[in-house]
Design a protein around this motif. Structure first.
Motif, PDB file in Angstrom:
ATOM      1  N   SER A  57      51.679  11.169 -30.848  1.00 32.40           N
ATOM      2  CA  SER A  57      50.640  10.733 -31.780  1.00 32.40           C
ATOM      3  C   SER A  57      51.246  10.460 -33.155  1.00 32.40           C
ATOM      4  O   SER A  57      52.358  10.908 -33.460  1.00 32.40           O
ATOM      5  CB  SER A  57      49.552  11.798 -31.890  1.00 32.40           C
ATOM      6  N   PRO A  58      50.539   9.728 -34.012  1.00 36.87           N
ATOM      7  CA  PRO A  58      51.057   9.430 -35.355  1.00 36.87           C
ATOM      8  C   PRO A  58      51.424  10.668 -36.158  1.00 36.87           C
ATOM      9  O   PRO A  58      52.407  10.644 -36.903  1.00 36.87           O
ATOM     10  CB  PRO A  58      49.887   8.673 -36.003  1.00 36.87           C
ATOM     11  N   MET A  59      50.634  11.753 -36.031  1.00 37.99           N
ATOM     12  CA  MET A  59      50.936  12.957 -36.792  1.00 37.99           C
ATOM     13  C   MET A  59      52.342  13.458 -36.499  1.00 37.99           C
ATOM     14  O   MET A  59      53.089  13.845 -37.407  1.00 37.99           O
ATOM     15  CB  MET A  59      49.930  14.060 -36.474  1.00 37.99           C
ATOM     16  N   TYR A 120      46.823  11.014 -45.077  1.00 36.96           N
ATOM     17  CA  TYR A 120      46.019   9.862 -44.669  1.00 36.96           C
ATOM     18  C   TYR A 120      45.713   9.926 -43.170  1.00 36.96           C
ATOM     19  O   TYR A 120      44.583   9.649 -42.734  1.00 36.96           O
ATOM     20  CB  TYR A 120      46.765   8.579 -45.010  1.00 36.96           C
ATOM     21  N   ASP A 121      46.716  10.309 -42.392  1.00 40.13           N
ATOM     22  CA  ASP A 121      46.522  10.466 -40.953  1.00 40.13           C
ATOM     23  C   ASP A 121      45.462  11.518 -40.666  1.00 40.13           C
ATOM     24  O   ASP A 121      44.600  11.336 -39.801  1.00 40.13           O
ATOM     25  CB  ASP A 121      47.847  10.867 -40.304  1.00 40.13           C
ATOM     26  N   ARG A 122      45.471  12.619 -41.416  1.00 41.41           N
ATOM     27  CA  ARG A 122      44.499  13.689 -41.193  1.00 41.41           C
ATOM     28  C   ARG A 122      43.080  13.262 -41.585  1.00 41.41           C
ATOM     29  O   ARG A 122      42.123  13.618 -40.909  1.00 41.41           O
ATOM     30  CB  ARG A 122      44.900  14.942 -41.991  1.00 41.41           C
ATOM     31  N   VAL A 123      42.955  12.506 -42.674  1.00 44.02           N
ATOM     32  CA  VAL A 123      41.616  12.102 -43.086  1.00 44.02           C
ATOM     33  C   VAL A 123      41.017  11.107 -42.092  1.00 44.02           C
ATOM     34  O   VAL A 123      39.801  11.128 -41.833  1.00 44.02           O
ATOM     35  CB  VAL A 123      41.639  11.524 -44.525  1.00 44.02           C
ATOM     36  N   VAL A 124      41.855  10.262 -41.498  1.00 43.17           N
ATOM     37  CA  VAL A 124      41.358   9.350 -40.464  1.00 43.17           C
ATOM     38  C   VAL A 124      40.949  10.134 -39.221  1.00 43.17           C
ATOM     39  O   VAL A 124      39.901   9.865 -38.622  1.00 43.17           O
ATOM     40  CB  VAL A 124      42.426   8.296 -40.109  1.00 43.17           C
ATOM     41  N   ALA A 125      41.756  11.138 -38.845  1.00 43.95           N
ATOM     42  CA  ALA A 125      41.447  11.945 -37.656  1.00 43.95           C
ATOM     43  C   ALA A 125      40.155  12.731 -37.818  1.00 43.95           C
ATOM     44  O   ALA A 125      39.386  12.899 -36.860  1.00 43.95           O
ATOM     45  CB  ALA A 125      42.604  12.898 -37.363  1.00 43.95           C
ATOM     46  N   VAL A 126      39.892  13.219 -39.037  1.00 39.92           N
ATOM     47  CA  VAL A 126      38.700  14.038 -39.272  1.00 39.92           C
ATOM     48  C   VAL A 126      37.464  13.182 -39.517  1.00 39.92           C
ATOM     49  O   VAL A 126      36.385  13.463 -38.980  1.00 39.92           O
ATOM     50  CB  VAL A 126      38.939  14.988 -40.469  1.00 39.92           C
ATOM     51  N   CYS A 127      37.614  12.141 -40.334  1.00 47.34           N
ATOM     52  CA  CYS A 127      36.449  11.369 -40.778  1.00 47.34           C
ATOM     53  C   CYS A 127      36.139  10.156 -39.895  1.00 47.34           C
ATOM     54  O   CYS A 127      34.997   9.691 -39.864  1.00 47.34           O
ATOM     55  CB  CYS A 127      36.649  10.902 -42.223  1.00 47.34           C
ATOM     56  N   TRP A 139      52.385   0.175 -35.590  1.00 45.45           N
ATOM     57  CA  TRP A 139      52.910  -0.699 -36.645  1.00 45.45           C
ATOM     58  C   TRP A 139      52.553  -0.155 -38.029  1.00 45.45           C
ATOM     59  O   TRP A 139      53.393  -0.139 -38.937  1.00 45.45           O
ATOM     60  CB  TRP A 139      52.370  -2.110 -36.472  1.00 45.45           C
ATOM     61  N   ARG A 140      51.311   0.321 -38.192  1.00 45.17           N
ATOM     62  CA  ARG A 140      50.911   0.876 -39.487  1.00 45.17           C
ATOM     63  C   ARG A 140      51.696   2.142 -39.807  1.00 45.17           C
ATOM     64  O   ARG A 140      52.091   2.359 -40.966  1.00 45.17           O
ATOM     65  CB  ARG A 140      49.411   1.162 -39.489  1.00 45.17           C
ATOM     66  N   CYS A 141      51.934   2.958 -38.819  1.00 44.56           N
ATOM     67  CA  CYS A 141      52.745   4.163 -39.037  1.00 44.56           C
ATOM     68  C   CYS A 141      54.160   3.800 -39.454  1.00 44.56           C
ATOM     69  O   CYS A 141      54.737   4.411 -40.365  1.00 44.56           O
ATOM     70  CB  CYS A 141      52.764   5.019 -37.767  1.00 44.56           C
ATOM     71  N   PHE A 142      54.725   2.798 -38.798  1.00 41.26           N
ATOM     72  CA  PHE A 142      56.076   2.338 -39.154  1.00 41.26           C
ATOM     73  C   PHE A 142      56.113   1.825 -40.589  1.00 41.26           C
ATOM     74  O   PHE A 142      57.051   2.132 -41.347  1.00 41.26           O
ATOM     75  CB  PHE A 142      56.527   1.250 -38.184  1.00 41.26           C
ATOM     76  N   VAL A 143      55.103   1.053 -40.984  1.00 41.76           N
ATOM     77  CA  VAL A 143      55.050   0.507 -42.341  1.00 41.76           C
ATOM     78  C   VAL A 143      54.952   1.631 -43.367  1.00 41.76           C
ATOM     79  O   VAL A 143      55.616   1.595 -44.415  1.00 41.76           O
ATOM     80  CB  VAL A 143      53.868  -0.467 -42.484  1.00 41.76           C
ATOM     81  N   LEU A 144      54.149   2.650 -43.093  1.00 41.37           N
ATOM     82  CA  LEU A 144      54.009   3.775 -44.017  1.00 41.37           C
ATOM     83  C   LEU A 144      55.336   4.516 -44.198  1.00 41.37           C
ATOM     84  O   LEU A 144      55.711   4.877 -45.316  1.00 41.37           O
ATOM     85  CB  LEU A 144      52.932   4.735 -43.507  1.00 41.37           C
ATOM     86  N   VAL A 145      56.048   4.728 -43.096  1.00 38.07           N
ATOM     87  CA  VAL A 145      57.342   5.423 -43.176  1.00 38.07           C
ATOM     88  C   VAL A 145      58.381   4.549 -43.892  1.00 38.07           C
ATOM     89  O   VAL A 145      59.114   5.028 -44.768  1.00 38.07           O
ATOM     90  CB  VAL A 145      57.831   5.809 -41.767  1.00 38.07           C
ATOM     91  N   ALA A 146      58.438   3.267 -43.534  1.00 38.65           N
ATOM     92  CA  ALA A 146      59.403   2.361 -44.165  1.00 38.65           C
ATOM     93  C   ALA A 146      59.134   2.231 -45.664  1.00 38.65           C
ATOM     94  O   ALA A 146      60.074   2.218 -46.479  1.00 38.65           O
ATOM     95  CB  ALA A 146      59.352   0.992 -43.491  1.00 38.65           C
ATOM     96  N   SER A 215      45.311  14.385 -52.787  1.00 37.64           N
ATOM     97  CA  SER A 215      44.100  14.999 -53.350  1.00 37.64           C
ATOM     98  C   SER A 215      42.852  14.253 -52.905  1.00 37.64           C
ATOM     99  O   SER A 215      41.844  14.876 -52.532  1.00 37.64           O
ATOM    100  CB  SER A 215      44.187  15.013 -54.883  1.00 37.64           C
ATOM    101  N   LEU A 216      42.898  12.912 -52.936  1.00 37.88           N
ATOM    102  CA  LEU A 216      41.752  12.121 -52.504  1.00 37.88           C
ATOM    103  C   LEU A 216      41.471  12.326 -51.014  1.00 37.88           C
ATOM    104  O   LEU A 216      40.307  12.397 -50.595  1.00 37.88           O
ATOM    105  CB  LEU A 216      41.993  10.641 -52.795  1.00 37.88           C
ATOM    106  N   SER A 217      42.534  12.422 -50.231  1.00 39.89           N
ATOM    107  CA  SER A 217      42.360  12.627 -48.794  1.00 39.89           C
ATOM    108  C   SER A 217      41.670  13.957 -48.515  1.00 39.89           C
ATOM    109  O   SER A 217      40.726  14.030 -47.703  1.00 39.89           O
ATOM    110  CB  SER A 217      43.719  12.580 -48.085  1.00 39.89           C
ATOM    111  N   TYR A 218      42.122  15.010 -49.195  1.00 45.13           N
ATOM    112  CA  TYR A 218      41.518  16.317 -48.937  1.00 45.13           C
ATOM    113  C   TYR A 218      40.128  16.438 -49.541  1.00 45.13           C
ATOM    114  O   TYR A 218      39.296  17.213 -49.046  1.00 45.13           O
ATOM    115  CB  TYR A 218      42.446  17.427 -49.423  1.00 45.13           C
TER     116      TYR A 218
END
Length: 314
Positions: A57-59, A120-127, A139-146, A215-218
């Motif tokens: 998974s992305p996490m 960001y991954d956690r806020v998407v998983a929860v919300c 692809w989005r995960c790769f872009v975030l890491v890169a 902070s915004l995510s939490y």
């Protein structure tokens, strides 16, 4: 200035974690044990994420990169720290000092942005659990890491060039266990106002951006938790986000306490202790915090041990 520095080749004497010329064999053994534990924990996490299909998974993709950054992060500073505990006042060349500073800053900023990506991954998983697979694509995960790596290295390059362009004495004691930005600014013999202005303005934006995103995510997660009707749902959210929140608090708390204060407030002893937290302790704790609170990681570890035992029996 940089050309002049390279002409007369200034050297820096790293005094290490403790002032004075005394050796500290017990501290050497302590930090050696911590470093080996760090390497074992983080490299094991990297191998698990890469080899176990249940951790796809992305996490865990972000966690694998975070573990890789953590082991590199400590490798930049701890080996030199171990040397200074047995041989205080070791000379370090101008080039080696600023190379160490470059990689330390780059890896530290990479870690902060990876922590933001994980939030960001956690806020998407929860919300937005029903849209999780659509939003968190490979692809989005790769872009975030890169992007985390790219922003960090550009930021580090700018700071390294600015600070290395200052003038330094031919030989200067460094009251630290690595060549840190605040330390090098305090050693400079030329005017540092321009460099400090650029570093604190650009650095404030780069370092505070991931903190604001976290902070915004939490804040969004907290609103979602308050809207839940069942205690079971709230417990699942806290168990999912608790480990990440602990890591974020340790990392950003110690970083902000060191770097975001004026140069006249510089304290060598305080900086060294705070630096140990985010440069040595937090990277070592990260894989254990995540694994001890995560059933999937525990399951992957058990499967790995069973596979290894079965291979040995054959």
């Amino acid at each position: 200035m940089a050309v002049t520095n390279l002409t007369y080749r200034p050297q820096f004497q790293l005094l290490g974690l403790m002032d004075g010329a005394d050796t500290h064999p017990l501290l050497f053994l302590l930090f050696l044990s911590i470093y080996l534990l760090n390497a074992l924990g983080n490299l094991s996490m990297v191998v698990l994420v890469r080899s176990d299909g249940a951790l796809c998974s992305p996490m865990y993709y972000f966690l694998g990169h975070l573990s890789l950054v953590d082991v590199c992060f400590t490798t930049v500073t701890v080996p030199r720290l171990l040397v200074t505990l047995l041989h205080p006042g070791q000379a370090m060349s101008f080039q080696a000092c600023f190379a160490q500073m470059y990689f330390f800053v780059a890896l530290g900023i990479t870690e902060s942005y990876l922590l933001a990506a994980m939030s960001y991954d956690r806020v998407v998983a929860v919300c937005r659990p029903l849209h999780y697979g659509v939003v968190m694509t490979p692809w989005r995960c790769f872009v975030l890491v890169a992007a985390s790596w790219a922003v960090a290295h550009l930021h580090s390059l700018l700071h390294t060039l600015l600070i290395s362009a200052l003038s330094y004495p031919r030989s200067a004691p460094v009251h630290h266990f690595f060549c840190d930005m605040t330390v090098m600014l305090s050693l400079a013999t030329s005017d540092t106002s321009t460099a400090e202005t650029a570093i604190f303005s650009e650095g404030l934006a780069v370092v505070l951006t991931p903190l604001i995103l976290v902070s915004l995510s939490y804040a969004r997660i907290l609103m979602a938790v308050l809207g839940m009707q069942t205690t079971g749902g709230r417990h699942r959210v806290f168990s999912t986000c608790g480990a990440h929140l602990v890591v974020v608090s340790l990392f950003f708390g110690s970083v902000l306490s060191v770097y975001f204060r004026p140069s006249f407030g510089y304290s060598a002893r305080y900086d060294r202790m705070a630096s140990v937290v985010y440069a040595v302790v937090t990277p070592t704790l990260n894989p254990f915090i995540y694994s001890l609170r995560n059933k999937e990681v525990k399951g992957a570890l058990k499967r790995g041990f069973r596979w290894r035992a079965a291979a040995q029996d054959e």
